[in-house]
Motif scaffolding. Structure first.
Motif, mmCIF file in Angstrom:
data_model
loop_
_atom_site.group_PDB
_atom_site.id
_atom_site.type_symbol
_atom_site.label_atom_id
_atom_site.label_comp_id
_atom_site.label_asym_id
_atom_site.label_seq_id
_atom_site.Cartn_x
_atom_site.Cartn_y
_atom_site.Cartn_z
ATOM 1 N N SER A 125 0.809 -1.210 0.000
ATOM 2 C CA SER A 125 0.000 0.000 0.000
ATOM 3 C C SER A 125 0.851 1.272 0.000
ATOM 4 O O SER A 125 1.899 1.345 0.644
ATOM 5 C CB SER A 125 -0.912 0.007 1.230
ATOM 6 O OG SER A 125 -1.593 1.223 1.349
ATOM 7 N N ARG A 126 0.355 2.301 -0.718
ATOM 8 C CA ARG A 126 0.998 3.617 -0.657
ATOM 9 C C ARG A 126 0.738 4.294 0.679
ATOM 10 O O ARG A 126 1.591 4.984 1.205
ATOM 11 C CB ARG A 126 0.485 4.500 -1.800
ATOM 12 C CG ARG A 126 1.052 4.171 -3.164
ATOM 13 C CD ARG A 126 0.439 5.044 -4.250
ATOM 14 N NE ARG A 126 1.138 4.921 -5.520
ATOM 15 C CZ ARG A 126 0.948 3.944 -6.389
ATOM 16 N NH1 ARG A 126 0.059 2.995 -6.112
ATOM 17 N NH2 ARG A 126 1.622 3.895 -7.521
ATOM 18 N N ALA B 165 -2.184 -4.515 1.535
ATOM 19 C CA ALA B 165 -2.891 -4.068 0.337
ATOM 20 C C ALA B 165 -4.386 -4.042 0.575
ATOM 21 O O ALA B 165 -4.941 -4.954 1.189
ATOM 22 C CB ALA B 165 -2.581 -4.992 -0.843
ATOM 23 N N ALA B 166 -5.023 -2.992 0.070
ATOM 24 C CA ALA B 166 -6.481 -2.935 0.063
ATOM 25 C C ALA B 166 -7.007 -3.811 -1.073
ATOM 26 O O ALA B 166 -6.242 -4.329 -1.893
ATOM 27 C CB ALA B 166 -6.947 -1.493 -0.100
ATOM 28 N N SER C 122 -5.915 -2.615 -4.638
ATOM 29 C CA SER C 122 -4.536 -2.155 -4.669
ATOM 30 C C SER C 122 -3.848 -2.581 -5.961
ATOM 31 O O SER C 122 -4.090 -3.670 -6.493
ATOM 32 C CB SER C 122 -3.773 -2.720 -3.473
ATOM 33 O OG SER C 122 -2.391 -2.463 -3.594
ATOM 34 N N SER D 53 -0.932 -3.476 -6.000
ATOM 35 C CA SER D 53 -0.090 -4.617 -5.610
ATOM 36 C C SER D 53 -0.749 -5.939 -5.974
ATOM 37 O O SER D 53 -0.057 -6.929 -6.261
ATOM 38 C CB SER D 53 0.185 -4.576 -4.105
ATOM 39 O OG SER D 53 0.821 -3.373 -3.748
ATOM 40 N N LEU E 105 -6.577 -2.457 5.099
ATOM 41 C CA LEU E 105 -5.394 -2.670 4.283
ATOM 42 C C LEU E 105 -4.833 -4.085 4.396
ATOM 43 O O LEU E 105 -3.794 -4.395 3.807
ATOM 44 C CB LEU E 105 -4.310 -1.655 4.658
ATOM 45 C CG LEU E 105 -4.614 -0.208 4.265
ATOM 46 C CD1 LEU E 105 -3.511 0.724 4.727
ATOM 47 C CD2 LEU E 105 -4.806 -0.079 2.762
ATOM 48 N N GLY F 110 -6.640 -7.158 1.080
ATOM 49 C CA GLY F 110 -6.041 -7.611 -0.165
ATOM 50 C C GLY F 110 -5.122 -8.796 0.046
ATOM 51 O O GLY F 110 -5.120 -9.749 -0.739
#
Length: 394
Positions: A129-130, A240-241, A244, A246, A271, A274
């Motif tokens: 995640s960003r 990761a959502a 995402s 990713s 988050l 994902g």
């Protein structure tokens, strides 16, 4: 490993025309190069011969005149290549990363800044995640540091959050780090990573398929993700959502036969969803970097002996102090902002007082008082071993 081949002016011009010709897909260009050899010979072939190999659309794209700014583009690339540490690697170059050749549509040109040898090394991607949680940033650095210490190059996308943390963790280690970017090699995105990009160019490597001057566009990043997936033996998704980028990297890696690893998280953390989805779909659940090394057939790196300091000895012989009562002489400052800061730092994974102190920079008394206030209000629960976690409803 061979260095990038020098290119004569006419050959450089031909590669640039074909690599950036509008409507000419990499898979079609690869077929044309296989049939005709050098890019100059592709450009000199008749329409019917080109169409017989790659179709009429590809033939039209090859024979279309270059854009009005092509001469300036050619001059800019020549000047960029002349700078120390910069290289332009073509699809026909022995220095081209062999793993990318397993793709059906490998990029015809790679703009490389830094250590070209890292593109040939055994490598693993660390992505996520960003807007990562503090725990995810710590995990990304720890995984990257351990994997790079074992000799793996750590690949990521130079984005904010997990990507940046992964590059930072791997930079000082022998495996190094590779940043695959979605802009031209002369630009840095995000701007906050200018200093990190300079470090990577000096100690690791930055690589992109996009022409010089290409700005950050959302459509570029899925294409960048396919290069990340192709370069590596495995992809580790730290956090990761559900939507995402990713997950795109992980899916592409799976389609290419690479290993996919995911770190589990709290069922209450958006988050983590994902990663949980990837695990349900067959990704390997990992809790330590050593599990990744074992899956890739690498021995665990030897841990350096830890030097005991007086402070460490004292910490080992003393228990953590109990939370201090709130001072009575003067009323405490409002804790709303401090409580929000502390909850954000706590994330959705258990953390110790030491970890929370590092994340928040709070004084010990303030930290303990805020924790106590949150615990009494039902927002935080104390766990065995001096750890704290969010209450399940938070």
């Amino acid at each position: 490993m061979p260095a990038a081949l020098p290119l004569a002016a006419d050959e450089l011009a031909a590669w640039l025309r074909l690599a950036h010709a509008r409507g000419l897909k990499p898979i079609a260009l690869r077929a044309l190069l296989g049939a005709f050899g050098l890019p100059q010979q592709v450009l000199g072939a008749p329409f019917d011969a080109l169409a017989a190999v790659a179709g009429r659309d590809a033939a039209q794209a090859v024979l279309a005149p270059p854009d009005a700014g092509f001469a300036q583009q050619l001059a800019s690339v020549a000047a960029w290549r002349a700078q120390p540490g910069n290289a332009l690697v073509t699809l026909a170059d022995p220095a081209y990363p062999p793993r990318l050749l397993t793709m059906p549509d490998p990029p015809p040109l790679l703009y490389v800044k830094g250590r070209l040898d890292l593109l040939h090394a055994r490598s693993v991607a660390v992505v996520g995640s960003r807007s990562a949680t503090p725990q995810a940033l710590e995990d990304a650095r720890r995984f990257a540091r351990t994997l790079a210490a074992a000799g793996l190059a750590v690949v990521s996308g130079l984005a904010l959050g997990v990507d940046g943390a992964a590059h930072e963790g791997a930079l000082p280690e022998r495996g190094g780090t590779v940043a695959v970017i979605g802009t031209g090699a002369d630009l840095v995105y995000p701007a906050a990573h200018h200093a990190l990009a300079r470090q990577i160019a000096a100690q690791g490597v930055i690589v992109t398929e996009w022409p010089l001057g290409t700005p950050a566009r959302s459509a570029n990043f899925p294409q960048r993700n396919r290069v990340i997936s192709a370069l590596v033996e495995g992809v580790i998704v730290v956090e990761a959502a559900m939507r995402s980028g990713s997950l795109i990297t992980a899916r592409l890696a799976n389609e290419m036969g690479r290993d996919v690893f995911a770190l589990p998280g709290s069922i209450h953390a958006p988050l983590s969803r994902g990663c949980h989805r990837l695990i349900k779909e067959g990704a390997q659940l990992v809790e330590t970097p050593e599990e990744v090394l074992e899956a890739l057939g690498l021995a665990q790196p030897a841990k350096p002996a830890r030097r005991t300091r007086a402070k460490d000895t004292q910490t080992q012989t003393q228990t953590l102090p109990l939370p201090l009562p709130l001072p009575l002489a003067t009323p405490p400052t409002p804790l709303e902002a401090q409580a929000e800061t502390l909850l954000a730092a706590l994330g959705h994974a258990p953390a110790t007082l030491e970890i929370l102190a590092q994340r928040t920079d709070m004084a010990e008394a303030t930290l303990q008082a805020t924790l106590l206030r949150l615990e009494l209000a039902g927002h935080v629960s104390a766990l065995p071993g001096g750890r704290y976690t969010r209450a399940s409803h938070c």
